[in-house]
Design an enzyme around this catalytic site. Structure first.
Site, PDB file in Angstrom:
ATOM      1  N   CYS A   2      57.439 -26.183 -17.573  1.00  0.00           N
ATOM      2  CA  CYS A   2      56.757 -27.448 -18.137  1.00  0.00           C
ATOM      3  C   CYS A   2      56.607 -28.087 -17.165  1.00  0.00           C
ATOM      4  CB  CYS A   2      57.239 -26.842 -19.267  1.00  0.00           C
ATOM      5  SG  CYS A   2      57.498 -26.095 -20.455  1.00  0.00           S
ATOM      6  N   ARG A  27      55.309 -26.542 -12.234  1.00  0.00           N
ATOM      7  CA  ARG A  27      55.657 -25.909 -12.714  1.00  0.00           C
ATOM      8  C   ARG A  27      55.590 -24.711 -14.007  1.00  0.00           C
ATOM      9  NH1 ARG A  27      60.293 -29.811 -12.365  1.00  0.00           N
ATOM     10  NH2 ARG A  27      60.492 -29.274 -14.926  1.00  0.00           N
ATOM     11  N   TRP A  76      55.483 -23.649 -20.019  1.00  0.00           N
ATOM     12  CA  TRP A  76      55.282 -22.419 -19.126  1.00  0.00           C
ATOM     13  C   TRP A  76      55.766 -21.664 -20.207  1.00  0.00           C
ATOM     14  CZ3 TRP A  76      59.569 -19.202 -19.371  1.00  0.00           C
ATOM     15  CH2 TRP A  76      59.806 -18.032 -17.973  1.00  0.00           C
ATOM     16  N   ASN A 102      60.565 -29.915 -22.712  1.00  0.00           N
ATOM     17  CA  ASN A 102      60.024 -28.400 -22.250  1.00  0.00           C
ATOM     18  C   ASN A 102      61.907 -28.231 -21.763  1.00  0.00           C
ATOM     19  OD1 ASN A 102      61.173 -27.854 -19.064  1.00  0.00           O
ATOM     20  ND2 ASN A 102      61.582 -29.408 -18.063  1.00  0.00           N
ATOM     21  N   GLY A 103      61.487 -27.044 -22.063  1.00  0.00           N
ATOM     22  CA  GLY A 103      63.511 -26.286 -22.213  1.00  0.00           C
ATOM     23  C   GLY A 103      63.491 -25.123 -23.213  1.00  0.00           C
ATOM     24  N   GLU A 485      63.343 -10.471   0.360  1.00  0.00           N
ATOM     25  CA  GLU A 485      62.615 -11.497   0.761  1.00  0.00           C
ATOM     26  C   GLU A 485      61.231 -11.155   0.233  1.00  0.00           C
ATOM     27  OE1 GLU A 485      62.689 -14.024  -0.519  1.00  0.00           O
ATOM     28  OE2 GLU A 485      61.142 -15.589  -0.124  1.00  0.00           O
ATOM     29  N   LYS A 489      58.180 -11.346  -2.715  1.00  0.00           N
ATOM     30  CA  LYS A 489      57.271 -12.297  -1.807  1.00  0.00           C
ATOM     31  C   LYS A 489      56.041 -11.543  -2.020  1.00  0.00           C
ATOM     32  CE  LYS A 489      58.409 -15.864  -1.724  1.00  0.00           C
ATOM     33  NZ  LYS A 489      59.719 -16.261  -1.506  1.00  0.00           N
ATOM     34  N   GLU A 492      55.608 -10.772  -6.388  1.00  0.00           N
ATOM     35  CA  GLU A 492      54.979 -12.408  -6.879  1.00  0.00           C
ATOM     36  C   GLU A 492      53.840 -12.931  -6.164  1.00  0.00           C
ATOM     37  OE1 GLU A 492      57.872 -15.181  -4.469  1.00  0.00           O
ATOM     38  OE2 GLU A 492      57.351 -15.989  -6.457  1.00  0.00           O
ATOM     39  N   HIS A 508      69.285   7.477  -0.256  1.00  0.00           N
ATOM     40  CA  HIS A 508      70.517   7.590  -1.487  1.00  0.00           C
ATOM     41  C   HIS A 508      69.591   8.072  -2.814  1.00  0.00           C
ATOM     42  CE1 HIS A 508      74.327   7.894   0.800  1.00  0.00           C
ATOM     43  NE2 HIS A 508      74.059   6.866   1.344  1.00  0.00           N
ATOM     44  N   LYS A 611      57.734 -23.295 -11.090  1.00  0.00           N
ATOM     45  CA  LYS A 611      58.336 -23.619  -9.433  1.00  0.00           C
ATOM     46  C   LYS A 611      59.638 -23.199 -10.188  1.00  0.00           C
ATOM     47  CE  LYS A 611      58.832 -24.313  -5.255  1.00  0.00           C
ATOM     48  NZ  LYS A 611      58.471 -23.389  -4.505  1.00  0.00           N
TER      49      LYS A 611
HETATM   50  C1  F6R Z   1      60.294 -16.598  -5.535  1.00  0.00           C
HETATM   51  C2  F6R Z   1      61.311 -18.639  -5.372  1.00  0.00           C
HETATM   52  C3  F6R Z   1      62.676 -17.897  -6.500  1.00  0.00           C
HETATM   53  C4  F6R Z   1      63.295 -19.389  -6.503  1.00  0.00           C
HETATM   54  C5  F6R Z   1      64.148 -19.039  -7.024  1.00  0.00           C
HETATM   55  C6  F6R Z   1      65.377 -20.309  -7.783  1.00  0.00           C
HETATM   56  O1  F6R Z   1      59.530 -17.333  -4.609  1.00  0.00           O
HETATM   57  O2  F6R Z   1      60.947 -19.514  -5.201  1.00  0.00           O
HETATM   58  O3  F6R Z   1      62.707 -17.024  -6.942  1.00  0.00           O
HETATM   59  O4  F6R Z   1      63.154 -19.156  -5.214  1.00  0.00           O
HETATM   60  O5  F6R Z   1      63.223 -19.584  -8.787  1.00  0.00           O
HETATM   61  O6  F6R Z   1      64.686 -21.589  -8.082  1.00  0.00           O
HETATM   62  P1  F6R Z   1      65.997 -22.850  -6.873  1.00  0.00           P
HETATM   63  O7  F6R Z   1      65.596 -22.397  -5.824  1.00  0.00           O
HETATM   64  O8  F6R Z   1      64.680 -23.944  -7.713  1.00  0.00           O
HETATM   65  O9  F6R Z   1      66.924 -22.715  -7.895  1.00  0.00           O
END
Ligand code: F6R
Length: 616
Positions: A2, A27, A76, A102-103, A485, A489, A492, A508, A611
């Site tokens: 949010c 956000r 969000w 937000n929260g 990673e 990517k 998501e 395994h 984000k």
């Molecule tokens: C994936 C991504 C998330 C963040 C995670 C932690 O591309 O961006 O997995 O890495 O939500 O976020 P931060 O680093 O802001 O604590």
């Protein structure tokens, strides 16, 4: 999680709020809404879906440009589906109080029951609506909006940033925060409140960070801050030194492409000027002495998602360089596991946003157990660095795309610095040994640029893979977190089932996932130095090939052995094994981005995500 914006000043509030929401849409983008003060009356508009839906609705009402005071929200969803009725703002029964949030308000069920007992009819499924009714009740009893907000906040449990306007206080926006971010912007005859400075950077670079449990009131004439009890207090002023254009796409189709391209600069900036002559790193905020670093006998690295993957790489580097036990933990699990922590434990928390609630709660748990906390973060003044004993800021610049790229690389760079610092301070490595690794690190921005310049074959490959329904990523040693990673990517962005595995684990169980044509991306270690690792990964390639996989290898320049055994190979410049993730992660970022684009997905705002995740 949010985004919220508030404005009081001479400009049309809708313009400032809309512009702010556009910059905060990363956000959350499930719905958006505004509440504006027009001659003592509140007018609201809100819509499910992206900000463009709200903009259309506002345009249909003639632009709503009259009012000069207003609040706006991009959501969000937590409580209640992402519908028009659950979109913020939420308004009291008499229509005179509007609130955005937000929260998560954890005691909302009790509050709702109490309000319903008093005959209040709720019009949404959100936890936020309680606040609108409670605030209306307080103001109705004759207190001003600021005191009303304080009284309500004292009753709330959980995490919240709240903004409110009320018909009886037409020039005023009141905000409050606990465990969720809120900054004030100080302009010339105009004041702003927002989750993030990006919302008002076009108007002012002077900002004030609000502390925990504070209430702030803005009008066009000024601002005031108190705690929840009404004691006047100060926020922390700071100057925003990044440019507003940093939050623009600058000709790139997506923010993600721009941020991938910015990685050589971001890593160079993160490394620049960080070492002193004694081999120690220059931390940005230090409430830890060198002796504290020497007294440590164990390290935990705690983070979420991509930041967790950076932490996994750090474990290999720290254990090798520092010879201290180092565990990596998912922040969301850390405190529930009741880890053994004490004064001689160092907890490194990694968070791009500096706001992630899981990581923040892990940090607080660590501090209550007397552990020392070092934060690696990209966001100056955010909660996680503020509550830590020491901070090393990555200098990636604002990252807008939800999928993290340049933040990941700069986190890796920062982790290497921390590892080297520990090794130097504890006398495990001589200054010249540290300097040799630093010199190699200093060469990586150029190597990153070289890799990025050669990504056309990866783009082509990704487009051709658009019909695949799954992909596996495998690696060993530091290639394993890179594989995780790469899979994250792809999940998501391309909404594909993608899994990362330690290459040795495949046999395994997971190897049964492989069918004819299943894409398997293999992060191949350098054949120089650790030939044992290289040989083992080659065997793993044979195993998946034998079962029909289409193998894409990420290998080091000059590795002639791999090519004959795989379907495609992407080469990266030579570097030492521990630093290789700075290069091998790049093709995987590009691969996911292009494959998702080929599927027509929203690259910067993938579905269901946000984000900055400020709920647990
Ligand atoms: C994936 C991504 C998330 C963040 C995670 C932690 O591309 O961006 O997995 O890495 O939500 O976020 P931060 O680093 O802001 O604590």
């Amino acid at each position: 999680m949010c985004g919220i914006v508030g404005y009081a000043g001479p400009k049309p509030a809708i313009d400032v709020v809309n512009e702010g929401l556009r910059r905060l849409e990363y956000r959350g983008y499930d719905s958006a809404g505004v509440a504006l003060m027009a001659d003592g009356e509140i007018v609201t508009e809100k819509r499910a879906g992206k900000l463009s839906n709200l903009a259309e609705a506002v345009a249909a009402r003639g632009g709503m440009t009259g009012p000069h005071v207003g609040i706006g929200h991009t959501r969000w969803a937590t409580h209640g589906a992402p519908t028009d009725r659950n979109a913020h703002p939420h308004v009291s029964v008499d229509g005179r109080t509007a609130v955005i949030h937000n929260g998560i308000i954890e005691n909302f069920a009790q509050l709702r029951a109490e309000l319903e007992g008093d005959g209040v009819e709720f019009t949404s499924d959100t936890d936020t609506e309680c606040v609108a009714h409670l605030l209306a009740r307080e103001v109705g009893q004759g207190v001003d909006l600021t005191e009303g907000m304080r009284r309500v906040c004292r009753r709330l449990q959980g995490a919240f940033t709240l903004l409110a306007v009320h018909g009886d206080a037409p020039g005023t926006v009141v905000g409050a925060r606990r465990n969720s971010p809120l900054v004030a912007g100080v302009g010339d005859g105009e004041y702003f409140l927002a989750s993030d400075v990006a919302a008002f950077i076009r108007h002012t670079r002077e900002a004030i960070e609000l502390g925990q449990d504070q209430v702030v009131t803005i009008t066009a004439d000024g601002y005031s801050i108190t705690d929840f009890e009404g004691e006047p207090t100060d926020g922390t002023p700071f100057h925003v030194d990044w440019d507003a254009s940093a939050a623009e796409k600058n000709g790139y189709e997506y923010f993600m492409l721009k941020e991938i391209a910015e990685q050589p600069r971001a890593v160079a900036d993160t490394l620049r000027g960080r070492f002193d002559v004694g081999g120690g790193i220059i931390l940005d905020e230090v409430r830890m002495s060198d002796q504290d670093f020497r007294d440590i006998d164990k390290i935990f690295i705690v983070a979420c998602g991509t930041s967790y993957h950076a932490g996994m790489v750090a474990k290999y580097a720290i254990e090798h360089w520092v010879r201290l036990p180092c565990e990596v933990e998912l922040a969301s699990e850390f405190r529930y596991r009741d880890p053994v922590l004490d004064r001689s434990t160092m907890v490194i928390v990694i968070s791009q946003s500096g706001e992630t609630m899981d990581t923040l709660m892990a940090l607080r748990h660590a501090r209550t157990q007397k552990a020392r906390v070092l934060a690696i973060s990209n966001t100056v003044g955010s909660t996680i660095p503020r509550e830590s004993d020491a901070v090393l800021y990555t200098r990636a610049g604002i990252e807008v795309a939800v999928a993290s790229t340049k933040a990941f690389l700069t986190q890796l760079a920062a982790c290497y610095l921390v590892g080297l610092h520990l090794a130097a301070v504890r006398g495990i490595k001589y200054v010249d040994e540290v300097a040799a690794v630093v010199a190699e690190l200093a060469e990586t921005p150029e190597k990153i640029a070289t890799v990025l310049a050669g990504m056309e074959p990866v783009r082509e490959l990704a487009k051709r893979m658009g019909t695949a329904d799954r992909a596996l990523f495998i690696g060993r040693h530091v290639g394993y977190p890179v594989a995780l990673e790469g899979a994250l990517k792809l999940k998501e962005l391309a909404y594909m089932h993608a899994e990362g595995f330690a290459a040795g684990e495949l046999k395994h169980g997971p190897i049964s996932l492989i069918e004819e044509g299943t894409p398997v991306v293999v992060v191949v270690p350098s054949p120089r130095g650790r030939s044992l690792l290289h040989d083992k990964v080659l065997s793993n390639i044979q195993e998946v090939k034998a079962r029909g996989a289409t193998v894409i290898a990420i290998a080091e320049d000059g590795d002639d052995v791999v090519a004959p055994h795989v379907d495609h190979v992407v080469f990266t410049p030579r570097t030492s094994t521990l630093l290789a993730p700075l290069l091998t992660a790049l093709p995987l970022q590009v691969f996911a981005c292009e494959l998702a684009a080929a599927k027509g997905h929203d690259i910067d705002q993938p579905r269901n995500l946000a984000k900055s995740v400020t709920v647990e």
